[in-house]
Design a protein around this motif. Structure first.
Motif, PDB file in Angstrom:
ATOM      1  N   GLY A   1       0.771  -1.245   0.000  1.00 48.09           N
ATOM      2  CA  GLY A   1       0.000   0.000   0.000  1.00 48.09           C
ATOM      3  C   GLY A   1       0.795   1.285   0.000  1.00 48.09           C
ATOM      4  N   GLU A   2       2.132   1.212  -0.164  1.00 49.21           N
ATOM      5  CA  GLU A   2       2.926   2.451  -0.249  1.00 49.21           C
ATOM      6  C   GLU A   2       2.902   3.007  -1.669  1.00 49.21           C
ATOM      7  N   VAL A   3       3.242   2.166  -2.623  1.00 51.97           N
ATOM      8  CA  VAL A   3       3.169   2.550  -4.041  1.00 51.97           C
ATOM      9  C   VAL A   3       2.495   1.399  -4.786  1.00 51.97           C
ATOM     10  N   LEU A   4       2.222   1.592  -6.068  1.00 52.91           N
ATOM     11  CA  LEU A   4       1.458   0.618  -6.870  1.00 52.91           C
ATOM     12  C   LEU A   4       0.097   0.346  -6.229  1.00 52.91           C
ATOM     13  N   THR A   5      -0.535   1.421  -5.788  1.00 64.02           N
ATOM     14  CA  THR A   5      -1.884   1.276  -5.245  1.00 64.02           C
ATOM     15  C   THR A   5      -2.908   1.432  -6.372  1.00 64.02           C
ATOM     16  N   GLY A   6      -2.473   2.066  -7.473  1.00 65.56           N
ATOM     17  CA  GLY A   6      -3.409   2.338  -8.559  1.00 65.56           C
ATOM     18  C   GLY A   6      -4.283   3.547  -8.275  1.00 65.56           C
ATOM     19  N   ARG A   7      -4.045   4.198  -7.144  1.00 66.25           N
ATOM     20  CA  ARG A   7      -4.847   5.391  -6.808  1.00 66.25           C
ATOM     21  C   ARG A   7      -3.972   6.644  -6.855  1.00 66.25           C
ATOM     22  N   ASP A   8      -3.005   6.759  -5.910  1.00 70.61           N
ATOM     23  CA  ASP A   8      -2.086   7.897  -5.980  1.00 70.61           C
ATOM     24  C   ASP A   8      -0.960   7.504  -6.930  1.00 70.61           C
ATOM     25  N   ILE A   9      -1.107   7.918  -8.174  1.00 71.70           N
ATOM     26  CA  ILE A   9      -0.168   7.451  -9.195  1.00 71.70           C
ATOM     27  C   ILE A   9       1.217   8.072  -8.964  1.00 71.70           C
ATOM     28  N   THR A  10       2.226   7.216  -8.968  1.00 72.04           N
ATOM     29  CA  THR A  10       3.609   7.685  -8.816  1.00 72.04           C
ATOM     30  C   THR A  10       4.412   7.245 -10.048  1.00 72.04           C
ATOM     31  N   LEU A  11       5.690   7.586 -10.029  1.00 71.44           N
ATOM     32  CA  LEU A  11       6.556   7.180 -11.135  1.00 71.44           C
ATOM     33  C   LEU A  11       6.688   5.659 -11.216  1.00 71.44           C
ATOM     34  N   ALA A  12       6.431   4.961 -10.112  1.00 70.01           N
ATOM     35  CA  ALA A  12       6.467   3.491 -10.157  1.00 70.01           C
ATOM     36  C   ALA A  12       5.337   2.961 -11.043  1.00 70.01           C
TER      37      ALA A  12
ATOM     38  N   MET B   1       3.419  -3.864 -18.204  1.00 66.06           N
ATOM     39  CA  MET B   1       2.323  -4.784 -17.897  1.00 66.06           C
ATOM     40  C   MET B   1       1.322  -4.835 -19.052  1.00 66.06           C
ATOM     41  N   ASP B   2       1.091  -3.686 -19.671  1.00 65.89           N
ATOM     42  CA  ASP B   2       0.146  -3.636 -20.793  1.00 65.89           C
ATOM     43  C   ASP B   2       0.576  -4.596 -21.904  1.00 65.89           C
ATOM     44  N   TYR B   3       1.861  -4.574 -22.259  1.00 63.68           N
ATOM     45  CA  TYR B   3       2.344  -5.498 -23.293  1.00 63.68           C
ATOM     46  C   TYR B   3       2.305  -6.950 -22.798  1.00 63.68           C
ATOM     47  N   PHE B   4       2.707  -7.123 -21.544  1.00 61.52           N
ATOM     48  CA  PHE B   4       2.789  -8.498 -20.988  1.00 61.52           C
ATOM     49  C   PHE B   4       1.429  -9.183 -21.048  1.00 61.52           C
ATOM     50  N   VAL B   5       0.365  -8.471 -20.661  1.00 65.30           N
ATOM     51  CA  VAL B   5      -0.947  -9.134 -20.604  1.00 65.30           C
ATOM     52  C   VAL B   5      -1.633  -9.207 -21.967  1.00 65.30           C
TER      53      VAL B   5
ATOM     54  N   TRP C   1      -4.167  -3.754  -8.865  1.00 64.94           N
ATOM     55  CA  TRP C   1      -3.475  -2.553  -9.329  1.00 64.94           C
ATOM     56  C   TRP C   1      -3.692  -2.374 -10.836  1.00 64.94           C
ATOM     57  N   TRP C   2      -3.495  -3.466 -11.575  1.00 64.04           N
ATOM     58  CA  TRP C   2      -3.617  -3.373 -13.036  1.00 64.04           C
ATOM     59  C   TRP C   2      -5.063  -3.062 -13.455  1.00 64.04           C
ATOM     60  N   ASP C   3      -6.030  -3.633 -12.750  1.00 67.16           N
ATOM     61  CA  ASP C   3      -7.445  -3.357 -13.073  1.00 67.16           C
ATOM     62  C   ASP C   3      -7.737  -1.862 -12.940  1.00 67.16           C
ATOM     63  N   ARG C   4      -7.101  -1.207 -11.960  1.00 65.87           N
ATOM     64  CA  ARG C   4      -7.326   0.236 -11.771  1.00 65.87           C
ATOM     65  C   ARG C   4      -6.563   1.061 -12.805  1.00 65.87           C
ATOM     66  N   VAL C   5      -5.301   0.707 -13.039  1.00 65.57           N
ATOM     67  CA  VAL C   5      -4.432   1.530 -13.876  1.00 65.57           C
ATOM     68  C   VAL C   5      -4.760   1.369 -15.364  1.00 65.57           C
ATOM     69  N   SER C   6      -5.125   0.162 -15.747  1.00 64.47           N
ATOM     70  CA  SER C   6      -5.314  -0.108 -17.184  1.00 64.47           C
ATOM     71  C   SER C   6      -6.460   0.692 -17.788  1.00 64.47           C
ATOM     72  N   VAL C   7      -7.372   1.192 -16.947  1.00 67.15           N
ATOM     73  CA  VAL C   7      -8.515   1.945 -17.492  1.00 67.15           C
ATOM     74  C   VAL C   7      -8.286   3.462 -17.447  1.00 67.15           C
ATOM     75  N   LEU C   8      -7.110   3.882 -16.990  1.00 68.11           N
ATOM     76  CA  LEU C   8      -6.854   5.327 -16.926  1.00 68.11           C
ATOM     77  C   LEU C   8      -6.758   5.917 -18.342  1.00 68.11           C
ATOM     78  N   ASP C   9      -7.223   7.136 -18.469  1.00 67.43           N
ATOM     79  CA  ASP C   9      -7.172   7.838 -19.764  1.00 67.43           C
ATOM     80  C   ASP C   9      -5.764   7.911 -20.350  1.00 67.43           C
TER      81      ASP C   9
END
Ligand SMILES: N[C@@H](CCC(=O)N[C@@H](CS)C(=O)NCC(=O)O)C(=O)O
Length: 217
Positions: free
Chosen positions: A153-164, A172-176, A194-202
């Motif tokens: 829950g520090e980074v890769l939360t998919g909410r507070d987007i960081t450089l990670a 991950m997009d290419y991998f899946v 995390w991916w379910d949240r991030v993959s739908v970002l604009d």
């Protein structure tokens, strides 16, 4: 007038996309210049990047290569939302994730699995089952590590987007896009969330090299 910002990169490059995500999140006006690092490179480009990779960022007279330096520069040099966490622990975790992705994820997840199970077949190029299998095997440890980080829950939360998030999302997009990659991700529940949240970002949609055109190399 503000110094112009140019990003030299290849539209299919995951590292180029990492830099673009940071620029878009910071809302930095910039122009993209297409450079295919797998083709012969001009002397002028090799002056910008002596190792012949992409991306390169230029901001006025300032020139910079290495993606993790570029994204940190973008975060520090421009106004807008902070893309690096404030606490020492979260910042260290972000730095660790980025370094681990470069060292342990890029080659197996992108250059072996995604390249041989998705990219090459898409473009009608020869691919190797052995590379896919070796990449899947080598991805196991880094996926397990990233799953622990996503659960922490520090980074890769998919909410507070960081450089990670910026660093991992294009890979991950290419991998899946490879069925095998999708199957390898799914048991890692926190990372999958995390991916379910991030993959739908604009920002993912607008930087998707396969979304806007019939892809050609
Ligand atoms: N360490 C570099 C890696 C960049 C990199 O490997 N980019 C790939 C495209 S995703 C590339 O230019 N590949 C060309 C090659 O391998 O010859 C960075 O972080 O910018």
């Amino acid at each position: 007038m503000a110094d112009p910002v140019h990003l030299h990169g290849y539209r299919y490059s995951v590292y180029n996309r990492v830099a673009r995500l940071a620029l878009l999140l910071k809302k930095v006006e910039h122009q993209t210049i297409e450079v295919n690092p797998f083709a012969e490179l001009s002397e002028a480009y090799l002056m910008l990047h002596p190792f012949g990779r992409v991306p390169v960022l230029t901001h006025g007279a300032f020139k910079l290569f290495e993606t993790s330096a570029i994204t940190r520069y973008v975060d520090r040099a421009f106004k807008g939302r902070a893309l690096q966490p404030e606490t020492a622990a979260a910042l260290a975790r972000m730095d660790q994730v980025i370094a681990a992705i470069d060292a342990y994820a890029y080659w197996p997840m992108v250059r072996q699995v995604a390249s041989h199970a998705f990219f090459r077949p898409y473009f009608g190029e020869q691919s190797s089952r052995e590379e896919v299998d070796a990449g899947l095997e080598a991805s196991k440890t880094v996926l397990a590590f990233l799953d622990v980080v996503a659960g922490e829950g520090e980074v890769l939360t998919g909410r507070d987007i960081t450089l990670a998030d910026c660093h991992l999302a294009p890979m991950m997009d290419y991998f899946v896009r490879a069925e095998e990659g999708k199957a390898a991700l799914s048991p890692h529940l926190a990372l999958q969330r995390w991916w379910d949240r991030v993959s739908v970002l604009d920002i993912l949609r607008v930087t998707d090299p396969f979304a806007t055109q019939t892809a050609s190399k």
